[in-house]
Scaffold this motif. Structure first.
Motif, PDB file in Angstrom:
ATOM      1  N   GLU A  49       0.848  -1.192   0.000  1.00  0.00           N
ATOM      2  CA  GLU A  49       0.000   0.000   0.000  1.00  0.00           C
ATOM      3  C   GLU A  49       0.886   1.245   0.000  1.00  0.00           C
ATOM      4  OE1 GLU A  49      -3.146   0.035  -0.427  1.00  0.00           O
ATOM      5  OE2 GLU A  49      -3.659  -2.059  -0.064  1.00  0.00           O
ATOM      6  N   PRO A  50       0.476   2.368  -0.539  1.00  0.00           N
ATOM      7  CA  PRO A  50      -0.805   2.602  -1.247  1.00  0.00           C
ATOM      8  C   PRO A  50      -0.813   1.946  -2.635  1.00  0.00           C
ATOM      9  CG  PRO A  50       0.549   4.552  -1.363  1.00  0.00           C
ATOM     10  CD  PRO A  50       1.316   3.579  -0.508  1.00  0.00           C
ATOM     11  N   TYR A  51      -1.997   1.699  -3.104  1.00  0.00           N
ATOM     12  CA  TYR A  51      -2.205   1.051  -4.393  1.00  0.00           C
ATOM     13  C   TYR A  51      -3.362   1.740  -5.078  1.00  0.00           C
ATOM     14  CZ  TYR A  51      -3.618  -2.562  -7.772  1.00  0.00           C
ATOM     15  OH  TYR A  51      -3.982  -3.226  -8.907  1.00  0.00           O
ATOM     16  N   TYR A  52      -3.129   2.215  -6.314  1.00  0.00           N
ATOM     17  CA  TYR A  52      -4.233   2.826  -7.050  1.00  0.00           C
ATOM     18  C   TYR A  52      -3.924   2.750  -8.549  1.00  0.00           C
ATOM     19  CZ  TYR A  52      -7.729   6.111  -8.757  1.00  0.00           C
ATOM     20  OH  TYR A  52      -8.783   6.693  -9.426  1.00  0.00           O
TER      21      TYR A  52
END
Length: 431
Positions: A49-52
């Motif tokens: 994370e973060p993941y987008y």
């Protein structure tokens, strides 16, 4: 397409991320990552994370694609996008193919992934230690050579019934590249790459250096751009009849130096490979141009030997002997006829008169006493023949003008003096 951003690799795994992570990834990106574990190991992939990644229906726009294998056509595990990172992903083999794609708009932070290697559960353990992998590796080098699968069985690298996973490492001559040409190729289960194949790598055995992979019915020539080539053959337990035989040739790019030969195909090979009976060029220029040279050299070599000189001399003598015999046979026989003497009638008669066979033999005894009796009998016979002129003709049609001739001949016969020899004797009774 190539990888994007940094890619850290270790002996136990590694990690990689989308470009500019954790900042926004740029548009129109395509990054490919091929993960490779050691034999008898698998790969586990996790995301931080973060993941987008821009969300979309079926991840048709920006997305992350993961496949179970080393190729873009390997089985698809899944496509990932959105706001939530994917769960743990495991491979079924020692390779994993990953591609990140972004379109022209709506970028995001992207991702960061970590991967590690775990033992393959399909292989058994002995005392907690993984069974050692059979050492099936070979090395070749030089101007040319033969890579052949039969070497595996000849050197006992694998046991009967076991799968074959062997590697041949080829080293070219200094500052040269490698040209590979298949001489023999057959896959027992064609078009089934999971069961048997022959792979060619350019530089090293890493999956990103894979140059070609053959598992169908045809294998093409391969031109490598480095001086190191790796050939790998895989055949499972039911594909042990798969085989191949490959010729490798070291070459340099034109212009060719003094000790090299120009192949007319952007190749310069060593002069020692010309006229060696093997096609080392991509096209058979190295063998076609030396056929006449081979014949001339062979002819010159033969004519210089002593045996040929002796054979030619013997042949000339034999021909002259035959010509002389034919001349003697075909000469006219005039000289032979001219040397003949006059006709000898006496000799001719002696030769051709039929032999006289006597029905009785003569005695040597009492010859003098019998001669007198024989003389008296002859005189009486002549007296009896003279008065009987009418019976001189044996048949009526013989009488006439011939009578006088017969009479003269009889008269002459009676007047001839017959010499008496001692050859006459009293005849013996016939047997």
């Amino acid at each position: 397409p190539t990888q994007c951003d940094n890619w850290v690799r270790t002996s136990n795994g590694g990690h990689f991320a989308s470009p500019n992570y954790p900042n926004m990834y740029p548009p129109n990106q395509e990054c490919i990552y091929i993960l490779e574990a050691a034999p008898r190991q698998r790969i586990e992939l996790t995301f931080d994370e973060p993941y987008y990644i821009e969300p979309s229906f079926e991840c048709r726009f920006d997305h992350l694609e993961v496949r179970d294998g080393p190729f873009g056509f390997s089985p698809l595990i899944n496509r990932y996008c959105g706001l939530k990172s994917p769960a743990l992903i495991r491979s079924t083999g020692r390779f994993m193919w990953i591609k990140f794609t972004s379109d022209e708009e709506l970028e995001g932070k992207g991702f960061q992934a970590k991967y590690s290697f775990i033992p393959d559960p399909d292989f058994t353990y002995l005392g907690g230690i993984l069974n050692p992998i059979p050492d099936c590796q070979f090395e070749l080098s030089g101007a040319d050579g033969i890579v052949r699968s039969s070497q595996v069985e000849q050197e006992g690298k694998t046991k009967p019934g076991q799968a074959v996973d062997c590697i041949w490492t080829i080293k070219a001559t200094p500052n040269a590249k490698i040209y590979l040409r298949f001489l023999d190729y057959q896959m027992e289960h064609s078009n089934e790459c999971k069961r048997n194949f022959v792979a060619v790598y350019d530089g090293s055995s890493s999956i990103e250096n894979l140059k070609a992979k053959f598992c169908s019915t045809v294998a093409n020539d391969v031109m490598l751009q480095t001086g190191t080539g790796v050939v790998r053959m895989w055949a499972d337990e039911g594909s042990r009849l798969s085989r191949f035989r490959m010729l490798f040739t070291s070459f340099v790019d034109p212009p060719c130096s003094g000790n090299t030969y120009f192949c007319h195909s952007n190749m310069c090979i060593n002069n020692s490979l010309v006229c060696n009976g093997i096609q080392n060029c991509a096209y058979p220029w190295d063998e076609n141009h030396c056929r006449e040279k081979k014949k001339n050299g062979l002819f010159e070599q033969i004519t210089k030997t002593h045996g040929t000189v002796i054979g030619i001399t013997s042949g000339i003598v034999l021909v002259l002997l035959i010509i002389s015999i034919l001349v003697q046979v075909k000469q006219p026989r005039k000289k032979v006829m001219a040397c003949k003497t006059a006709f000898n009638k006496t000799g001719f008669q002696e030769v051709f008169d039929p032999p006289h066979y006597e029905l009785f033999s003569l005695r040597d005894k009492e010859i003098s006493a019998d001669l007198a009796d024989l003389s008296e009998e002859l005189e009486n016979y002549q007296k009896m023949r003279r008065p009987s002129t009418a019976s001189r003709c044996i048949h009526d049609h013989h009488c006439g003008s011939q009578a006088s001739n017969i009479k003269q001949s009889r008269t002459n016969l009676s007047s001839m003096e017959l010499p008496f020899r001692n050859d006459f004797a009293q005849p013996q009774p016939m047997k």
